[in-house]
Design a protein around this motif. Structure first.
Motif, PDB file in Angstrom:
ATOM      1  N   PRO A 126       0.830  -1.207   0.000  1.00 24.45           N
ATOM      2  CA  PRO A 126       0.000   0.000   0.000  1.00 24.45           C
ATOM      3  C   PRO A 126       0.866   1.258   0.000  1.00 24.45           C
ATOM      4  CG  PRO A 126       0.055  -0.950   2.187  1.00 24.45           C
ATOM      5  CD  PRO A 126       0.844  -1.869   1.296  1.00 24.45           C
ATOM      6  N   VAL A 127       0.456   2.253  -0.775  1.00 25.72           N
ATOM      7  CA  VAL A 127       1.174   3.521  -0.862  1.00 25.72           C
ATOM      8  C   VAL A 127       0.130   4.643  -0.750  1.00 25.72           C
ATOM      9  CG1 VAL A 127       2.675   4.958  -2.285  1.00 25.72           C
ATOM     10  CG2 VAL A 127       2.927   2.490  -2.347  1.00 25.72           C
ATOM     11  N   PHE A 128       0.459   5.680   0.002  1.00 23.85           N
ATOM     12  CA  PHE A 128      -0.494   6.751   0.273  1.00 23.85           C
ATOM     13  C   PHE A 128      -0.046   8.062  -0.359  1.00 23.85           C
ATOM     14  CE2 PHE A 128      -0.341   3.701   3.760  1.00 23.85           C
ATOM     15  CZ  PHE A 128      -1.618   3.179   3.663  1.00 23.85           C
ATOM     16  N   ASP A 129      -1.013   8.938  -0.643  1.00 30.01           N
ATOM     17  CA  ASP A 129      -0.770  10.276  -1.199  1.00 30.01           C
ATOM     18  C   ASP A 129      -0.006  10.239  -2.513  1.00 30.01           C
ATOM     19  OD1 ASP A 129      -2.080  11.475   0.970  1.00 30.01           O
ATOM     20  OD2 ASP A 129      -0.233  11.467   2.164  1.00 30.01           O
ATOM     21  N   VAL A 130      -0.527   9.503  -3.486  1.00 29.56           N
ATOM     22  CA  VAL A 130       0.094   9.438  -4.809  1.00 29.56           C
ATOM     23  C   VAL A 130      -0.938   9.827  -5.867  1.00 29.56           C
ATOM     24  CG1 VAL A 130       1.816   7.707  -4.211  1.00 29.56           C
ATOM     25  CG2 VAL A 130      -0.424   6.978  -5.007  1.00 29.56           C
ATOM     26  N   GLU A 131      -0.453  10.300  -6.994  1.00 30.18           N
ATOM     27  CA  GLU A 131      -1.347  10.732  -8.064  1.00 30.18           C
ATOM     28  C   GLU A 131      -1.229   9.879  -9.324  1.00 30.18           C
ATOM     29  OE1 GLU A 131      -0.743  14.874  -8.735  1.00 30.18           O
ATOM     30  OE2 GLU A 131      -1.205  15.399  -6.667  1.00 30.18           O
ATOM     31  N   THR A 132      -0.025   9.341  -9.601  1.00 32.84           N
ATOM     32  CA  THR A 132       0.174   8.575 -10.830  1.00 32.84           C
ATOM     33  C   THR A 132       0.677   7.164 -10.507  1.00 32.84           C
ATOM     34  OG1 THR A 132       2.479   9.225 -11.102  1.00 32.84           O
ATOM     35  CG2 THR A 132       0.807  10.691 -12.061  1.00 32.84           C
ATOM     36  N   PRO A 133       0.445   6.215 -11.402  1.00 29.79           N
ATOM     37  CA  PRO A 133       0.961   4.864 -11.180  1.00 29.79           C
ATOM     38  C   PRO A 133       2.488   4.815 -11.096  1.00 29.79           C
ATOM     39  CG  PRO A 133      -0.726   4.823 -12.877  1.00 29.79           C
ATOM     40  CD  PRO A 133      -0.455   6.264 -12.565  1.00 29.79           C
ATOM     41  N   ALA A 139       6.624   2.540  -3.759  1.00 23.73           N
ATOM     42  CA  ALA A 139       6.481   1.179  -3.241  1.00 23.73           C
ATOM     43  C   ALA A 139       7.815   0.430  -3.263  1.00 23.73           C
ATOM     44  CB  ALA A 139       5.441   0.423  -4.064  1.00 23.73           C
ATOM     45  N   ILE A 140       8.571   0.573  -4.340  1.00 30.19           N
ATOM     46  CA  ILE A 140       9.878  -0.091  -4.409  1.00 30.19           C
ATOM     47  C   ILE A 140      10.807   0.461  -3.340  1.00 30.19           C
ATOM     48  CG2 ILE A 140      11.963  -0.336  -5.836  1.00 30.19           C
ATOM     49  CD1 ILE A 140      10.083  -0.597  -8.258  1.00 30.19           C
ATOM     50  N   ALA A 173      -6.791   4.650  -6.152  1.00 26.50           N
ATOM     51  CA  ALA A 173      -8.136   5.126  -5.838  1.00 26.50           C
ATOM     52  C   ALA A 173      -8.021   6.087  -4.658  1.00 26.50           C
ATOM     53  CB  ALA A 173      -9.059   3.962  -5.485  1.00 26.50           C
ATOM     54  N   ALA A 174      -8.600   7.290  -4.800  1.00 25.26           N
ATOM     55  CA  ALA A 174      -8.604   8.304  -3.742  1.00 25.26           C
ATOM     56  C   ALA A 174      -7.199   8.609  -3.232  1.00 25.26           C
ATOM     57  CB  ALA A 174      -9.510   7.860  -2.590  1.00 25.26           C
ATOM     58  N   ASP A 175      -6.272   8.825  -4.151  1.00 25.04           N
ATOM     59  CA  ASP A 175      -4.874   9.152  -3.839  1.00 25.04           C
ATOM     60  C   ASP A 175      -4.151   8.083  -3.019  1.00 25.04           C
ATOM     61  OD1 ASP A 175      -4.987  11.475  -5.275  1.00 25.04           O
ATOM     62  OD2 ASP A 175      -5.408  12.753  -3.544  1.00 25.04           O
ATOM     63  N   GLU A 176      -4.673   6.872  -3.016  1.00 23.00           N
ATOM     64  CA  GLU A 176      -3.991   5.750  -2.386  1.00 23.00           C
ATOM     65  C   GLU A 176      -3.828   4.664  -3.427  1.00 23.00           C
ATOM     66  OE1 GLU A 176      -5.794   4.460   1.232  1.00 23.00           O
ATOM     67  OE2 GLU A 176      -5.781   6.455   2.084  1.00 23.00           O
ATOM     68  N   ALA A 177      -2.716   3.925  -3.326  1.00 22.39           N
ATOM     69  CA  ALA A 177      -2.429   2.905  -4.338  1.00 22.39           C
ATOM     70  C   ALA A 177      -2.109   1.575  -3.683  1.00 22.39           C
ATOM     71  CB  ALA A 177      -1.258   3.350  -5.201  1.00 22.39           C
TER      72      ALA A 177
END
Length: 169
Positions: A12-19, A26-27, A62-66
C-alpha cells in the motif's frame, strides 16, 4: 537443491497521483523494510492482468492511495523440495514486511554450480596433479611449516591482546 523463489507482494502507498509515482514509492518503501537484513532480495514491478487477459499497470490507484504489485525474488539454498523453499522465502520476507500480503508465484530449481565445477575440476586435476607432484619434490618440506609459524607471529603482533583492549577502555 537451490531454488529461485518469486513472491508477489501487495504494497500500500499513500498520497500518490500517478501509477509511476506509486511504483517508485512502493519499491523504495519495500527496499527500506528489507535492508540491511535481506539486501539480497531483488525487487521488481509485478504483472497484473484483467480477467479478460488484458495487461494492467502494477499499481491500482483510488482516492490518492495505491496498491502496488511487486515481485520479490530470492535464492534459497540447500532445500529438500520446492515447497520447503517457498515456505522459507515467505517466512524470511514476511518477517520484515509486516501487514503486507504475500503470495508465492513460482519456484524455479537452479542447477547446482558445484556439480558443474566439480566435473570441470576432475578433468583438470590430472594435469595439475602431475605439475604439483613435480613442484613438491623440488620444495623443501620445512618451508611450509616455517611460513605457517611466521604468519602466526605476524597475527600476534598485529592484534593486541584482549587484556590490553580492556585496560584502554
Amino acid at each position: 537443491m537451490n531454488c529461485r523463489v518469486v513472491v508477489e507482494a501487495a504494497v500500500p502507498v499513500f498520497d500518490v497521483e500517478t501509477p509511476d509515482e506509486a511504483i517508485r514509492i512502493a519499491i523504495s518503501k519495500t527496499g527500506e523494510m528489507l535492508n540491511p537484513d535481506l539486501n539480497y532480495v531483488e525487487i521488481n514491478m509485478g504483472e497484473r492482468t484483467s480477467p479478460s487477459g488484458e495487461e494492467l499497470p502494477p499499481a491500482f490507484i483510488a482516492a490518492d492511495e495505491a496498491l502496488v504489485a511487486l515481485e520479490l525474488e530470492m535464492t534459497v539454498f540447500n532445500v529438500e523440495r520446492e515447497e520447503h523453499a517457498s515456505r522459507i522465502a515467505r517466512k524470511e520476507i514476511g518477517q520484515l514486511l509486516e501487514n503486507i500480503p504475500l503470495e508465492v508465484k513460482r519456484v524455479d530449481e537452479l542447477e547446482d554450480e558445484d556439480d558443474d565445477e566439480e566435473s570441470d575440476e576432475t578433468e583438470d586435476d590430472g594435469d595439475e596433479a602431475a605439475q604439483t607432484d613435480d613442484e613438491t619434490e623440488r620444495e623443501p618440506e620445512n618451508e611450509s611449516s616455517e611460513s605457517e609459524s611466521r604468519s602466526d607471529d605476524d597475527d600476534e603482533e598485529i592484534l593486541p591482546e584482549f587484556e590490553d583492549l580492556v585496560e584502554e577502555s
